[in-house]
Enzyme design. Sequence first.
Site, mmCIF file in Angstrom:
data_model
loop_
_atom_site.group_PDB
_atom_site.id
_atom_site.type_symbol
_atom_site.label_atom_id
_atom_site.label_comp_id
_atom_site.label_asym_id
_atom_site.label_seq_id
_atom_site.Cartn_x
_atom_site.Cartn_y
_atom_site.Cartn_z
ATOM 1 N N ASP A 264 0.835 -1.206 0.000
ATOM 2 C CA ASP A 264 0.000 0.000 0.000
ATOM 3 C C ASP A 264 0.870 1.257 0.000
ATOM 4 O O ASP A 264 0.553 2.247 -0.666
ATOM 5 C CB ASP A 264 -0.925 0.007 1.226
ATOM 6 C CG ASP A 264 -1.853 -1.191 1.251
ATOM 7 O OD1 ASP A 264 -2.294 -1.618 0.168
ATOM 8 O OD2 ASP A 264 -2.129 -1.711 2.354
ATOM 9 N N HIS B 296 -5.294 -3.521 5.419
ATOM 10 C CA HIS B 296 -4.728 -3.900 4.123
ATOM 11 C C HIS B 296 -5.813 -4.455 3.198
ATOM 12 O O HIS B 296 -5.636 -5.480 2.552
ATOM 13 C CB HIS B 296 -3.609 -4.937 4.334
ATOM 14 C CG HIS B 296 -2.896 -5.320 3.068
ATOM 15 N ND1 HIS B 296 -2.294 -4.390 2.239
ATOM 16 C CD2 HIS B 296 -2.680 -6.530 2.489
ATOM 17 C CE1 HIS B 296 -1.735 -5.017 1.204
ATOM 18 N NE2 HIS B 296 -1.963 -6.313 1.332
#
Length: 358
Positions: free
Chosen positions: A195, A222
């Site tokens: 990310d 996530h």
Amino acid sequence: MQNGAETYRRMATISAHLNPSPSSHQMEGGVGLSRANCRAKGGSPGFKVAILGAAGGIGQPLAMLMKTNPLVSVLHLYDVANTPGVTADISHMDTGAVVRGFLGPQQLEDALTGMDLVIIPAGVPRKPGMTRDDLFNINAGIVRTLCEGIAKCCPKAIVNIISNPVNSTVPIAAEVFKKAGTFDPRRLLGVTMLDIVRANTFVAEVLGLDPREVDVPVVGGHAGVTILPLLSQVKPPCSFTPEETEYLTSRIQNGGTEVVEAKAGAGSATLSMAYAAVKFADACLHGLRGDAGIVECAFVSSQVTELPFFASKVRLGRNGVEEIYPLGPLNEYERSGLEKAKKELATSIQKGVNFVKK
């Protein structure tokens, strides 16, 4: 006769590298050699790293990149299929780390014994139309089994969880370790680095900068809305229009889906995930070595919010997570996103806990 013994010793060395069996090899003339003694001259000392799921789409490029890391002295590759071939292939790379392969559940304990860092990319990948939650039932069982092995064979190792859904698999790992009496919250980290890698890349594109010059904190979790990029805290400092903020946040949150759809059924984000995993593993190894100022984002046991797990910036050291940093000042858009993230995260975390306790 001496030349013959030397020949047998060299043959044993080659066999020990390529044969995934943990047993030692006994050659004619009494020349025995276990794989523990099997390494090239000049190999520098370093850390012992195991990759569980090393023959998969993430595992193979991850293993290749870890083989190039100068901080790795021994690299154990474990999977339930195809490990001998991957091991033979990667072992030919002329870098210092010694590679050993382990095949199937009967060799899991040998793969884990004595490890300093364990990286877990094992599990099935996302396919078109699948959410990370769809992966849960399969990957949850895999992670539980692997963590039971870690608790038994290397309870002091730093554990990096990649297997999705990370928002649930990290709590699963924690519950397994608690049951075994080995849980150390500092040593269990969910890898959210992809990310951050995506955020740095996408923000750099908008700003016209080199991604290596950009640092975007990404907090929360996530998956989907739990991925919260803090664009107000980007370095170098800059400002975004509401439209840019919405575009960047959405693209960062849906980066995985972007890759899954682009591959059209041929896989998920394996290469960029392997790159991000190696970047994070390298940070963990530098922390283990005692380097100062190693700060990355990770999904960890946390008191930053009321949730038991949360991704935020952490300082890594010899024991894993040495310090967890607060979120810092958030703007209105980020505060709203945080509330959405926490609601989704609470459900995912509880789902992981319930899986082990049921």
